[in-house]
Design a protein around this motif. Structure first.
Motif, mmCIF file in Angstrom:
data_model
loop_
_atom_site.group_PDB
_atom_site.id
_atom_site.type_symbol
_atom_site.label_atom_id
_atom_site.label_comp_id
_atom_site.label_asym_id
_atom_site.label_seq_id
_atom_site.Cartn_x
_atom_site.Cartn_y
_atom_site.Cartn_z
ATOM 1 N N SER A 1 8.251 44.753 -7.193
ATOM 2 C CA SER A 1 6.948 44.081 -7.121
ATOM 3 C C SER A 1 5.931 44.928 -6.369
ATOM 4 O O SER A 1 4.798 45.106 -6.830
ATOM 5 N N HIS A 2 6.328 45.444 -5.199
ATOM 6 C CA HIS A 2 5.373 46.243 -4.421
ATOM 7 C C HIS A 2 5.224 47.654 -4.958
ATOM 8 O O HIS A 2 4.203 48.295 -4.734
ATOM 9 N N ILE A 3 6.235 48.147 -5.669
ATOM 10 C CA ILE A 3 6.077 49.456 -6.319
ATOM 11 C C ILE A 3 5.016 49.319 -7.420
ATOM 12 O O ILE A 3 4.087 50.113 -7.509
ATOM 13 N N ILE B 1 12.305 40.686 -5.572
ATOM 14 C CA ILE B 1 11.211 40.504 -6.528
ATOM 15 C C ILE B 1 10.374 39.294 -6.115
ATOM 16 O O ILE B 1 10.919 38.221 -5.842
ATOM 17 N N GLU B 2 9.057 39.495 -6.076
ATOM 18 C CA GLU B 2 8.189 38.392 -5.674
ATOM 19 C C GLU B 2 8.037 37.404 -6.826
ATOM 20 O O GLU B 2 7.678 37.785 -7.950
ATOM 21 N N SER B 3 8.317 36.141 -6.502
ATOM 22 C CA SER B 3 8.226 35.112 -7.529
ATOM 23 C C SER B 3 7.474 33.913 -6.963
ATOM 24 O O SER B 3 7.716 33.487 -5.835
ATOM 25 N N SER C 1 -1.765 35.822 -1.843
ATOM 26 C CA SER C 1 -1.620 37.270 -1.622
ATOM 27 C C SER C 1 -0.806 37.835 -2.780
ATOM 28 O O SER C 1 0.034 37.142 -3.356
ATOM 29 N N ASP C 2 -1.077 39.084 -3.109
ATOM 30 C CA ASP C 2 -0.339 39.791 -4.169
ATOM 31 C C ASP C 2 -0.202 38.996 -5.475
ATOM 32 O O ASP C 2 0.869 38.985 -6.111
ATOM 33 N N ALA C 3 -1.294 38.357 -5.878
ATOM 34 C CA ALA C 3 -1.244 37.509 -7.074
ATOM 35 C C ALA C 3 -0.859 38.298 -8.333
ATOM 36 O O ALA C 3 -0.151 37.790 -9.199
HETATM 37 MN MN MN Z 1 3.700 40.948 -1.085
#
Ligand code: MN
Ligand code: PEP
Length: 370
Positions: free
Chosen positions: A206-208, A232-234, A243-245
């Motif tokens: 996700s951040h990569i 993994i951001e879910s 944040s990080d939408a």
């Molecule tokens: Mn994040």
């Protein structure tokens, strides 16, 4: 004096005895409300029996004035997630106060974020706060590509007595425009694996990626490199995330990504035929090619924005001639077939023009920051 490349580690399967591989850490970038956490956790639980639920309680935002995390109240919501789903919990700690509050709330695993790993003072403060505490710690790579800082953070935490230790590879900041939010620099993570083979490595696609287009691809790459797990951001409603939408996936998409992974047997690698090895090289080069093209299109988009704001025309014949001349000269030196390169560049250039036109015809967007 040379230091020994040794970290005193307890294997991950002893403190995270999941039968499912890769180990999955999933959940929203940030805890936003009790409902958002519970709905997301329920969504993940529908597809996975075993997972660690992640949510940021304190958020290190690049610029002030953005959502900086919900704070300690979110820890109570995390407890509810655990009661309901049985998931283990993890959150980011950047200060001794975070460690204290997280442990008090029963958070099972702590992680140190990329903006903290860069600072030895902060890491040492965390290490001091962790002395005598039996909690697993995941150390994200530092935000910029410095392997020694990453190793240094692992050493500081390990010397504080934390043996349940693993790393998270979340990519590295780059000033250049690339297809990724954070450049993976796989070679650096692999060097760490070679130096410290007993330290488990988790990949954070996700951040990569910074978006959801490449998440599955990066997760697969991590599996091909035999990483131990994925973070993994879910989010139950990614586009509304505070944040990080852009990089969060729904629990359903998370399931598609994980179930689509091909897990190859590491033993098979030792028996690779020369043809397989060559094909893997081709695959790597193709990945680089596609990424380079994506980066080029992003620059085209920026050019489109500039031309739009300055009332310039999209197509400029002399610039096209200059581009072609440059690449043909280089490709001749590299022994490439002239006609092939010319055709390829006609295609690339046409696509650049299309991308620029798209930008020029689109309404202006407000600037966003992460
Ligand atoms: Mn994040
Ligand atoms: C996060 O995991 O939400 C986060 C802030 O990560 P990083 O430290 O990798 O930026």
């Amino acid at each position: 004096m040379s230091e020994k490349n040794v970290l005193d580690i307890i294997p991950m399967n002893e403190w995270l005895p999941f039968s499912q591989k890769p180990v999955l850490i999933a959940g929203p970038c940030s805890a936003e409300s009790e409902e958002q956490l519970l709905r997301t956790a329920r969504g993940i639980k529908e597809h996975f029996d075993e997972f660690v639920f992640r949510a940021g309680i304190w958020k290190p935002r690049t610029r002030p004035g953005m959502f900086e995390g919900i704070g300690v109240i979110g820890l109570d919501w995390m407890k509810r997630v655990k009661e309901e789903t049985g998931a283990l919990l993890t959150t980011e700690v950047a200060m001794p106060m975070h460690v204290e509050k997280a442990l008090k709330a029963g958070i099972d695993i702590l992680w140190i974020g990329a903006r903290t790993t860069v600072n030895p003072f902060s890491v040492q403060e965390l290490a001091d706060a962790l002395k005598g505490v039996d909690v697993p710690v995941l150390v994200k790579n530092p935000a910029f590509p410095d392997l020694q800082l990453w190793i240094g953070a692992l050493e500081r935490i390990n010397r504080a007595g934390v043996k349940k230790l693993a790393t998270i590879h979340r990519g590295f900041h780059s000033y250049e425009v690339t297809a990724y939010r954070n450049q993976p620099h796989w070679e650096m993570a692999l060097e760490l694996k070679v130096l410290y083979p007993n330290v488990p490595m988790i990949c954070d696609p996700s951040h990569i990626c910074g978006n959801t287009k490449l998440t599955a691809h990066v997760a697969q790459k991590a599996m091909d490199l035999h990483y131990d797990g994925l973070m993994i951001e879910s989010h139950i409603d990614p586009l509304r995330a505070l944040s990080d939408a852009r990089q969060q996936v729904t629990p359903e998409r998370l399931y598609e990504i994980i179930s689509g992974l091909v897990i190859r047997n590491p033993i098979g690698d030792e028996q690779k035929t020369p043809l397989q090895e060559l094909r893997e090289k081709i695959n790597e080069i193709d990945d680089d090619l596609v990424q380079a093209i994506a980066a080029r299109m992003m620059v085209s988009k920026n050019i489109g924005e500039y031309k739009r704001d300055n009332n310039l025309i999209v197509f400029q014949m002399n610039r096209w001639e200059e581009i072609l001349k440059r690449v043909l000269r280089l490709s001749e030196d590299m022994g490439l077939h002239r006609e092939f390169v010319k055709q390829l560049y006609v295609l690339i250039h046409d696509e650049s023009i299309r991308v620029q036109e798209q930008v020029m015809n689109a309404p202006k967007k407000l600037a966003t920051a992460s």
